[in-house]
Motif scaffolding. Structure first.
Motif, PDB file in Angstrom:
ATOM      1  N   GLY A  11      -7.457   5.120  12.405  1.00 30.42           N
ATOM      2  CA  GLY A  11      -7.153   4.932  13.820  1.00 30.42           C
ATOM      3  C   GLY A  11      -7.246   3.485  14.247  1.00 30.42           C
ATOM      4  N   ARG A  12      -6.367   3.115  15.185  1.00 32.34           N
ATOM      5  CA  ARG A  12      -6.303   1.727  15.652  1.00 32.34           C
ATOM      6  C   ARG A  12      -7.613   1.247  16.271  1.00 32.34           C
ATOM      7  N   GLU A  13      -8.321   2.147  16.947  1.00 26.67           N
ATOM      8  CA  GLU A  13      -9.549   1.718  17.625  1.00 26.67           C
ATOM      9  C   GLU A  13     -10.635   1.261  16.644  1.00 26.67           C
ATOM     10  N   TYR A  14     -10.509   1.620  15.347  1.00 26.09           N
ATOM     11  CA  TYR A  14     -11.508   1.229  14.351  1.00 26.09           C
ATOM     12  C   TYR A  14     -11.065   0.049  13.498  1.00 26.09           C
ATOM     13  N   GLU A  15      -9.814  -0.400  13.658  1.00 28.96           N
ATOM     14  CA  GLU A  15      -9.313  -1.504  12.853  1.00 28.96           C
ATOM     15  C   GLU A  15     -10.167  -2.754  13.048  1.00 28.96           C
ATOM     16  N   LYS A  16     -10.467  -3.403  11.931  1.00 29.81           N
ATOM     17  CA  LYS A  16     -11.220  -4.672  11.898  1.00 29.81           C
ATOM     18  C   LYS A  16     -12.655  -4.553  12.423  1.00 29.81           C
ATOM     19  N   THR A  17     -13.194  -3.328  12.472  1.00 29.16           N
ATOM     20  CA  THR A  17     -14.602  -3.174  12.855  1.00 29.16           C
ATOM     21  C   THR A  17     -15.480  -3.365  11.622  1.00 29.16           C
ATOM     22  N   ARG A  18     -16.765  -3.526  11.851  1.00 28.21           N
ATOM     23  CA  ARG A  18     -17.707  -3.715  10.744  1.00 28.21           C
ATOM     24  C   ARG A  18     -17.674  -2.532   9.778  1.00 28.21           C
ATOM     25  N   HIS A  19     -17.562  -1.319  10.325  1.00 33.65           N
ATOM     26  CA  HIS A  19     -17.597  -0.118   9.491  1.00 33.65           C
ATOM     27  C   HIS A  19     -16.346   0.001   8.619  1.00 33.65           C
ATOM     28  N   ASN A  20     -15.304  -0.772   8.916  1.00 28.70           N
ATOM     29  CA  ASN A  20     -14.045  -0.660   8.180  1.00 28.70           C
ATOM     30  C   ASN A  20     -13.826  -1.780   7.165  1.00 28.70           C
ATOM     31  N   VAL A  21     -14.871  -2.480   6.768  1.00 27.95           N
ATOM     32  CA  VAL A  21     -14.662  -3.558   5.792  1.00 27.95           C
ATOM     33  C   VAL A  21     -14.140  -3.018   4.468  1.00 27.95           C
ATOM     34  N   GLY A  22     -14.444  -1.783   4.137  1.00 33.33           N
ATOM     35  CA  GLY A  22     -13.910  -1.180   2.910  1.00 33.33           C
ATOM     36  C   GLY A  22     -12.392  -1.094   2.961  1.00 33.33           C
ATOM     37  N   PHE A  23     -11.860  -0.630   4.105  1.00 31.00           N
ATOM     38  CA  PHE A  23     -10.404  -0.584   4.295  1.00 31.00           C
ATOM     39  C   PHE A  23      -9.814  -1.991   4.198  1.00 31.00           C
ATOM     40  N   ASP A  24     -10.446  -2.941   4.886  1.00 32.50           N
ATOM     41  CA  ASP A  24      -9.937  -4.315   4.907  1.00 32.50           C
ATOM     42  C   ASP A  24      -9.911  -4.921   3.502  1.00 32.50           C
ATOM     43  N   CYS A  25     -10.946  -4.637   2.715  1.00 28.05           N
ATOM     44  CA  CYS A  25     -11.013  -5.173   1.356  1.00 28.05           C
ATOM     45  C   CYS A  25      -9.926  -4.543   0.481  1.00 28.05           C
ATOM     46  N   ILE A  26      -9.707  -3.244   0.617  1.00 29.75           N
ATOM     47  CA  ILE A  26      -8.635  -2.579  -0.147  1.00 29.75           C
ATOM     48  C   ILE A  26      -7.286  -3.181   0.232  1.00 29.75           C
ATOM     49  N   ASP A  27      -7.068  -3.440   1.524  1.00 24.05           N
ATOM     50  CA  ASP A  27      -5.816  -4.074   1.951  1.00 24.05           C
ATOM     51  C   ASP A  27      -5.655  -5.449   1.305  1.00 24.05           C
ATOM     52  N   SER A  28      -6.746  -6.203   1.211  1.00 23.34           N
ATOM     53  CA  SER A  28      -6.722  -7.527   0.596  1.00 23.34           C
ATOM     54  C   SER A  28      -6.361  -7.422  -0.894  1.00 23.34           C
ATOM     55  N   ILE A  29      -6.980  -6.481  -1.593  1.00 22.14           N
ATOM     56  CA  ILE A  29      -6.697  -6.280  -3.019  1.00 22.14           C
ATOM     57  C   ILE A  29      -5.250  -5.822  -3.203  1.00 22.14           C
ATOM     58  N   ALA A  30      -4.792  -4.904  -2.359  1.00 23.42           N
ATOM     59  CA  ALA A  30      -3.413  -4.411  -2.435  1.00 23.42           C
ATOM     60  C   ALA A  30      -2.428  -5.572  -2.275  1.00 23.42           C
TER      61      ALA A  30
END
Length: 188
Positions: A11-30
């Motif tokens: 969800g957009r409301e959680y994008e770039k939050t502290r709890h979503n660093v796992g998502f952000d890191c996967i995006d970086s690796i991708a």
């Protein structure tokens, strides 16, 4: 085949939050390996590619954090991935921002996503890359669902690059070599 999982909330409301660093890191690796996260199945968004000549699957569970294990269980059963070939990337409030800790097993440490994974896989023996997001100054929920200041976001970007390098070493050599090289990493 290795499974790289980034934990977060959809969800957009959680994008770039502290709890979503796992998502952000996967995006970086991708992005680094030109892996498209364009498939929807196993209660997640995922993509397949190669890192160091080894087939990898990158997964972002689309359940909420506390149900992340359901997504992992489904993809692990489908692809028959051994637990020691799973790397889970997630936030850790007990580490300062930009610090990295890699482990091959252990308890959930109170992290609901990891609790769910341990319960669904029936083991605590999978590789974890814990990314520091700093301690909560007020209540935990507003901290983990809050956003980073720009200086901290820069530290995270440095940390994501080190996670990527550690994944290469885990795949090519061993988790222990990655732990020895990067467990003292702290972004400046």
């Amino acid at each position: 085949m290795f499974l790289l999982v980034g934990l977060g909330n959809p969800g957009r409301e959680y994008e770039k939050t502290r709890h979503n660093v796992g998502f952000d890191c996967i995006d970086s690796i991708a992005g680094k390996y030109n892996i498209l996260l364009n498939r929807i199945k196993f209660k997640g968004v995922y993509g397949e590619g190669n890192i160091n000549g080894e087939k990898v699957i990158l997964l972002k569970p689309q359940t909420y954090m506390n149900l992340s294990g359901e997504s992992l269980r489904e993809i692990v059963q489908f692809y028959k991935i051994p637990s020691n070939d799973i790397i889970v990337i997630y936030d850790d409030v007990d580490l300062e921002v930009g610090r990295l800790r890699i482990r091959t097993k252990g308890s959930s440490g109170g992290h609901n996503g990891i609790k769910s994974i341990i319960a669904n896989l029936g083991t605590d023996e999978f590789i974890r890359a814990r990314i520091g997001i700093g301690k909560a100054e007020r209540d935990m929920v507003s901290h983990v669902l809050g956003k980073f200041i720009p200086e901290d976001r820069e530290k995270l970007n440095q940390c994501f690059e080190v996670v990527r390098k550690s994944v290469e070493i885990i795949i090519k050599e061993t988790p222990e070599k990655a732990m020895n090289k990067f467990n003292n990493f702290k972004a400046e």
